[in-house]
Design an enzyme around this catalytic site. Structure first.
Site, PDB file in Angstrom:
ATOM      1  N   SER A  32       3.403 -15.982   4.196  1.00 56.56           N
ATOM      2  CA  SER A  32       2.278 -15.162   3.760  1.00 56.56           C
ATOM      3  C   SER A  32       2.275 -15.143   2.237  1.00 56.56           C
ATOM      4  O   SER A  32       3.217 -14.644   1.627  1.00 56.56           O
ATOM      5  CB  SER A  32       2.448 -13.751   4.333  1.00 56.56           C
ATOM      6  OG  SER A  32       1.505 -12.872   3.784  1.00 56.56           O
ATOM      7  N   LYS A  62      -0.520 -18.504   5.439  1.00 58.56           N
ATOM      8  CA  LYS A  62      -1.490 -17.411   5.377  1.00 58.56           C
ATOM      9  C   LYS A  62      -1.679 -17.030   3.929  1.00 58.56           C
ATOM     10  O   LYS A  62      -0.709 -16.967   3.179  1.00 58.56           O
ATOM     11  CB  LYS A  62      -0.934 -16.248   6.204  1.00 58.56           C
ATOM     12  CG  LYS A  62      -1.422 -14.848   5.864  1.00 58.56           C
ATOM     13  CD  LYS A  62      -1.023 -13.881   6.959  1.00 58.56           C
ATOM     14  CE  LYS A  62      -0.665 -12.516   6.428  1.00 58.56           C
ATOM     15  NZ  LYS A  62      -0.191 -11.603   7.484  1.00 58.56           N
ATOM     16  N   LYS A 110      -3.445 -14.085   1.364  1.00 54.51           N
ATOM     17  CA  LYS A 110      -4.054 -12.765   1.294  1.00 54.51           C
ATOM     18  C   LYS A 110      -5.378 -12.905   0.567  1.00 54.51           C
ATOM     19  O   LYS A 110      -5.472 -13.644  -0.425  1.00 54.51           O
ATOM     20  CB  LYS A 110      -3.134 -11.823   0.511  1.00 54.51           C
ATOM     21  CG  LYS A 110      -1.832 -11.526   1.227  1.00 54.51           C
ATOM     22  CD  LYS A 110      -2.098 -10.653   2.432  1.00 54.51           C
ATOM     23  CE  LYS A 110      -0.821 -10.072   2.983  1.00 54.51           C
ATOM     24  NZ  LYS A 110      -1.093  -9.207   4.134  1.00 54.51           N
ATOM     25  N   ASP A 158      -5.735 -13.132   5.422  1.00 53.45           N
ATOM     26  CA  ASP A 158      -5.504 -11.730   5.786  1.00 53.45           C
ATOM     27  C   ASP A 158      -6.159 -10.830   4.746  1.00 53.45           C
ATOM     28  O   ASP A 158      -5.812 -10.879   3.562  1.00 53.45           O
ATOM     29  CB  ASP A 158      -3.989 -11.465   5.845  1.00 53.45           C
ATOM     30  CG  ASP A 158      -3.650 -10.062   6.347  1.00 53.45           C
ATOM     31  OD1 ASP A 158      -4.572  -9.292   6.658  1.00 53.45           O
ATOM     32  OD2 ASP A 158      -2.434  -9.753   6.428  1.00 53.45           O
ATOM     33  N   GLU A 210      -7.469 -12.259   9.585  1.00 53.09           N
ATOM     34  CA  GLU A 210      -6.708 -11.070   9.981  1.00 53.09           C
ATOM     35  C   GLU A 210      -7.281  -9.800   9.349  1.00 53.09           C
ATOM     36  O   GLU A 210      -7.537  -9.767   8.141  1.00 53.09           O
ATOM     37  CB  GLU A 210      -5.243 -11.279   9.547  1.00 53.09           C
ATOM     38  CG  GLU A 210      -4.288 -10.181   9.978  1.00 53.09           C
ATOM     39  CD  GLU A 210      -2.834 -10.488   9.584  1.00 53.09           C
ATOM     40  OE1 GLU A 210      -2.533 -11.636   9.184  1.00 53.09           O
ATOM     41  OE2 GLU A 210      -2.004  -9.565   9.681  1.00 53.09           O
ATOM     42  N   ASP A 228      -4.259  -6.410  12.958  1.00 53.83           N
ATOM     43  CA  ASP A 228      -2.904  -6.032  12.531  1.00 53.83           C
ATOM     44  C   ASP A 228      -2.857  -4.505  12.487  1.00 53.83           C
ATOM     45  O   ASP A 228      -2.509  -3.845  13.486  1.00 53.83           O
ATOM     46  CB  ASP A 228      -2.622  -6.689  11.164  1.00 53.83           C
ATOM     47  CG  ASP A 228      -1.326  -6.248  10.491  1.00 53.83           C
ATOM     48  OD1 ASP A 228      -0.626  -5.378  11.034  1.00 53.83           O
ATOM     49  OD2 ASP A 228      -1.007  -6.760   9.399  1.00 53.83           O
ATOM     50  N   LYS A 255       3.546  -6.360  14.943  1.00 53.56           N
ATOM     51  CA  LYS A 255       4.700  -6.046  14.093  1.00 53.56           C
ATOM     52  C   LYS A 255       5.487  -5.017  14.872  1.00 53.56           C
ATOM     53  O   LYS A 255       4.996  -3.902  15.099  1.00 53.56           O
ATOM     54  CB  LYS A 255       4.241  -5.436  12.768  1.00 53.56           C
ATOM     55  CG  LYS A 255       3.641  -6.448  11.824  1.00 53.56           C
ATOM     56  CD  LYS A 255       3.182  -5.814  10.531  1.00 53.56           C
ATOM     57  CE  LYS A 255       2.490  -6.873   9.694  1.00 53.56           C
ATOM     58  NZ  LYS A 255       1.658  -6.280   8.634  1.00 53.56           N
ATOM     59  N   GLY A 276       5.217  -9.634   9.696  1.00 53.66           N
ATOM     60  CA  GLY A 276       6.372  -9.244   8.896  1.00 53.66           C
ATOM     61  C   GLY A 276       5.974  -8.181   7.891  1.00 53.66           C
ATOM     62  O   GLY A 276       4.786  -7.972   7.636  1.00 53.66           O
TER      63      GLY A 276
HETATM   64  O1  OSB Z   1      -0.680  -7.389   6.423  1.00 54.27           O
HETATM   65  O2  OSB Z   1       0.731  -8.709   7.265  1.00 54.27           O
HETATM   66  C1  OSB Z   1       0.444  -7.878   6.412  1.00 54.27           C
HETATM   67  C2  OSB Z   1       3.325  -7.485   3.945  1.00 54.27           C
HETATM   68  C3  OSB Z   1       3.289  -6.132   3.723  1.00 54.27           C
HETATM   69  C4  OSB Z   1       2.327  -5.383   4.333  1.00 54.27           C
HETATM   70  C5  OSB Z   1       1.389  -5.979   5.172  1.00 54.27           C
HETATM   71  C6  OSB Z   1       1.426  -7.337   5.409  1.00 54.27           C
HETATM   72  C7  OSB Z   1       2.400  -8.108   4.755  1.00 54.27           C
HETATM   73  C8  OSB Z   1       2.480  -9.567   4.862  1.00 54.27           C
HETATM   74  C9  OSB Z   1       3.797 -10.219   4.562  1.00 54.27           C
HETATM   75  O3  OSB Z   1       1.527 -10.280   5.094  1.00 54.27           O
HETATM   76  C10 OSB Z   1       4.518 -10.612   5.786  1.00 54.27           C
HETATM   77  C11 OSB Z   1       5.931 -11.045   5.483  1.00 54.27           C
HETATM   78  O4  OSB Z   1       6.119 -12.135   4.967  1.00 54.27           O
HETATM   79  O5  OSB Z   1       6.875 -10.295   5.769  1.00 54.27           O
HETATM   80 MG    MG Z   2      -1.722  -8.257   8.019  1.00 51.41          MG
END
Ligand code: OSB
Ligand code: MG
Length: 371
Positions: free
Chosen positions: A139, A165, A167, A192, A217, A242, A266, A294
């Site tokens: 991510s 992924k 952001k 995401d 996402e 999510d 999660k 994660g």
């Molecule tokens: O939305 O998935 C998410 C990290 C912190 C809060 C929300 C998210 C995330 C990530 C990172 O996308 C996921 C990871 O690599 O642990």
């Molecule tokens: Mg997410």
């Protein structure tokens, strides 16, 4: 169901780990990972859990401070005052506390690690998973400089990550994806939004359909399920929820409304491994894709996420990346690394299969309490 005689002692550790690089999402910029760790002890074994709440209530209303409160005043006393119980008994008791699923998950995780260690079996066996190597996914945060992002993607491709992924947020989305697709037309890619759009952005969101994304996402508000159904109907791109999915009931609602085709489970967000298994099982039955998200976990939480992905519904690559992508130094002895084919090997049991390094825990500790 395995019975625990008695929990003798519970400890809470809050640690603050510096991140290798800033992690920017539509809701915050993070420099550190503050992680609340739970250690439970019986006569025969110990177990560790990690809370996925953050320092601030930006992803969820829960923070490490609310988790310490809920654990100290409710969950831990319940645990210390109970004898001869199963993990399910504990979860039933926790139900009296509404919400606070991240706090509950961390305690559930510690108990499951302990139960697996008492029986000297790996955690995946305890939860009914099948041993296998686990797909990886990365991510990538929002970057001001597109070249930085292209560079990170290049590195991830070379490492053989199974999907990438990025952001996105309003205005840092379509143009970025255009450039990414020009440079990497074929990579398995998803975006995401962490709830940055509104249902009135539908025409705008339709532009995402040109990028052949595996999924988009959480485009809409963090607790919405209904409006997602209205936009999913109009988009080719599969939506993944999510933040909106905190329980099996939410997953059922999303399925009935056709709000998404995929769910990011999660385990720390939905109250732990046992709740995750129920959601996974529902989704499998109803053909909803699932993957393991994660929360920038340390080696403790990262290991729970790996074990979780041995359950049969977890067919899509998740957000489990190498430890080194977030931390120079972790508090466990076995960092997550990718094999040459991009897969991750589950740490060998008992329990989660990783051990805390006490000196590292001491080094990064900012709060401690013993119950
Ligand atoms: O939305 O998935 C998410 C990290 C912190 C809060 C929300 C998210 C995330 C990530 C990172 O996308 C996921 C990871 O690599 O642990
Ligand atoms: Mg997410």
């Amino acid at each position: 169901m395995y019975t625990i005689d008695k929990i003798k002692n519970v400890e809470l550790f809050l640690i603050k780990l510096p991140l290798v690089r800033l992690f920017e999402t539509s809701f915050s910029v993070q420099k550190y990972r503050e992680a609340l760790l739970v250690r439970v002890q019986s006569d025969r074994a110990y177990g560790w859990g990690e809370c996925v709440a953050g320092a601030d209530p930006y992803y969820s209303y829960e923070t490490n401070t609310t988790a310490i409160h809920i654990m100290s005043d409710y969950l831990i006393p319940l645990l210390l005052n109970t004898q001869n119980f199963t993990a399910d008994d504990v979860l039933d008791k926790f139900d009296q506390v509404r919400g606070h699923l991240m706090a509950k998950a961390a305690v559930e995780n510690a108990l499951l690690d302990l139960i697996a260690r008492e029986q000297e079996i790996p955690l995946f066996k305890l939860i009914g998973g099948r041993y296998q190597k686990i797909k990886s996914g990365i991510s990538l945060g929002i970057k001001d400089d597109i070249d930085d992002l292209l560079q990170l993607i290049e590195e991830a491709v070379l490492k053989k990550y199974h999907r990438i992924k990025i952001k996105v947020k309003k205005g840092r989305d379509v143009e970025v994806l255009k450039i990414l697709r020009k440079n990497f037309p074929e990579i398995p890619l998803m975006a995401d939004a962490n709830g940055d759009y509104l249902e009135t952005d539908l025409q705008y969101l339709k532009q995402f359909d040109q990028f052949n994304l595996m999924m988009l996402e959480q485009p809409l508000y963090y607790n919405d399920i209904y409006y997602h159904s209205l936009i999913q109907k109009e988009l080719q791109t599969p939506l993944c929820l999510d933040e909106s999915i905190k329980s099996l009931n939410d997953a059922r609602t999303a399925y009935d409304l056709k709000s998404c085709r995929i769910i990011n489970i999660k385990q720390g967000r939905v109250g732990g491994m046992i709740k995750s298994k129920a959601i996974q099982s529902f989704c499998k039955k109803h053909n909803i894709g699932v993957w393991s998200g994660g929360m920038l976990e340390t080696g403790i939480g990262r290991s729970f996420n790996l074990h979780l992905q041995t359950l049969h519904g977890f067919t899509l690559p998740g957000d489990t990346s190498e430890t080194s992508r977030y931390f120079n130094e972790d508090i466990v002895d076995t960092p997550v690394v990718l094999q040459s084919d991009g897969f991750i090997v589950i740490p060998a049991g008992p329990g989660i299969g990783v051990e805390i390094i006490p000196e590292k825990l001491e080094k990064y500790k900012i709060f401690y309490e013993n119950f």
